[in-house]
Scaffold this motif. Sequence first.
Motif, PDB file in Angstrom:
ATOM      1  N   ARG A 236      -5.727   4.524  -0.641  1.00  0.00           N
ATOM      2  CA  ARG A 236      -6.256   3.839  -1.815  1.00  0.00           C
ATOM      3  C   ARG A 236      -6.806   2.498  -1.350  1.00  0.00           C
ATOM      4  NH1 ARG A 236      -9.118   1.840  -5.313  1.00  0.00           N
ATOM      5  NH2 ARG A 236      -8.288   0.732  -7.113  1.00  0.00           N
TER       6      ARG A 236
ATOM      7  N   TYR B 108      -4.158  -4.732 -12.094  1.00  0.00           N
ATOM      8  CA  TYR B 108      -2.695  -4.664 -11.924  1.00  0.00           C
ATOM      9  C   TYR B 108      -1.947  -5.511 -12.946  1.00  0.00           C
ATOM     10  CZ  TYR B 108      -4.562  -2.355  -7.979  1.00  0.00           C
ATOM     11  OH  TYR B 108      -5.298  -1.502  -7.221  1.00  0.00           O
TER      12      TYR B 108
ATOM     13  N   ALA C 132      -0.308  -2.034  -4.646  1.00  0.00           N
ATOM     14  CA  ALA C 132      -1.275  -3.134  -4.613  1.00  0.00           C
ATOM     15  C   ALA C 132      -0.699  -4.410  -3.995  1.00  0.00           C
ATOM     16  CB  ALA C 132      -1.776  -3.426  -6.023  1.00  0.00           C
TER      17      ALA C 132
ATOM     18  N   CYS D 186       1.014   3.964  -5.597  1.00  0.00           N
ATOM     19  CA  CYS D 186      -0.044   3.229  -6.287  1.00  0.00           C
ATOM     20  C   CYS D 186       0.323   3.057  -7.755  1.00  0.00           C
ATOM     21  CB  CYS D 186      -1.355   3.997  -6.165  1.00  0.00           C
ATOM     22  SG  CYS D 186      -2.726   3.149  -6.972  1.00  0.00           S
ATOM     23  N   ALA D 187       0.060   1.856  -8.290  1.00  0.00           N
ATOM     24  CA  ALA D 187       0.334   1.592  -9.709  1.00  0.00           C
ATOM     25  C   ALA D 187      -0.462   2.524 -10.610  1.00  0.00           C
ATOM     26  CB  ALA D 187       0.006   0.140 -10.048  1.00  0.00           C
TER      27      ALA D 187
HETATM   28 MO   LIG Z   1      -2.787   1.084  -5.910  1.00  0.00          MO
END
Ligand SMILES: [Mo]
Length: 350
Positions: free
Chosen positions: A42, A219, A194, A89-90
């Motif tokens: 990512r 985010y 992130a 990943c968020a």
């Molecule tokens: Mo991410």
Amino acid sequence: MSKIFKRTSSDLFIDRGTGTDFESRLSALPDYIVSNEKFFLRSHTPTPVIDAEKWRLVIDGSGIRHKTELTYSELNALPQTTIVRTIECAGNGRAFFKDAYGAEAEGGQWLTGAIGNAEWTGVRLRDVLQLAGVLEEASTVMPAALDQKGVSRPMPIEKAMREDTLLVLRMNGETLPPDHGFPARVLASGWAGAACIKWLGRIQVAQETLYSHYNTIEYVLTGPDYTPEGKAPGKQITEMPVTSMLDLDWPGKLRRKDNLLRGRAFAGESRVREVLCQIDGSEWRSAEILPPNIEGSWVRWQMPWDPKPGCHIVRTRAEDERGRAQPDGVPWNDRGYLYHGVIAHPVEVA
Ligand SMILES: [Mo]
Ligand SMILES: Nc1nc2c(c(=O)[nH]1)N[C@H]1C(S)=C(S)[C@@H](COP(=O)(O)O)O[C@H]1N2
């Protein structure tokens, strides 16, 4: 020209359409550790090419006594720590906002595979901060990258000083691969991916609270259920919530004789305590959790199953040691982060 270095064949990855975002097929990851070849990718930018000989890590700002520069070999010469941790990943699970709300949340439509577990080796961030003479008054630490966008994201000093917050130099025993942040990246254990800044160039340490695009615009949870937090328009994402998933594609494909459902569960900085599994709306049953089960890393789980041929719906729900459990659904947020509600996974049995 390709924006990345690693090979991303469709038997291992699902292409999310940007040229830099590829989710892992969990059906192709039988092991606890995900190899560098299979680890999801990512990136907000193409992978930068960085010459380690010329590279410097700069530590500066009002939160340290003296500006400090470290070369790649100096960083390698500091005491090294090796730990296993999961990076998620968020945006993992963003696709499920569509099922829940009828509208797509903005961003890559990740299913369940923007997650991976690896063995990371590097220097404790706190050792480097101490070298720079970190002050009592320091409150924020902001790692920043040497990529096209200068991706950066602040963390509170408490997180930076934790013993499992690393400046990573090696991934699964190999030099950190270019796509995963060579020469150095942050590992912020249990926090959104992130926060794990790749291609690190600078670490700003400040007495005041710092902000960047990546904790004010991206985010951040914004929507009807969220209110501003400092200069951010909503709730800033830090630790990851409890989540679970099947080691299957979407829809999943199983043979009748497989007789076993397998999956993963992850609980941010905590540990998974239980995984429950429900098939076709019947009673919830407890799955067997396989060791190792350590803080900040996913666990593998399995449950015997003797399925009839046809299509089935499997739901899983994990709970962690702090008593956090996956909810049935999550409140809408505009950018579709942290979808950790229970999902209905279709599984076709041949
Ligand atoms: Mo991410
Ligand atoms: N410099 C930089 N660091 C970054 C990113 C990025 O785009 N640039 N992406 C972040 C995001 S959103 C995630 S989920 C993880 C992904 O790590 P991986 O690509 O090694 O799997 O890296 C993080 N670190």
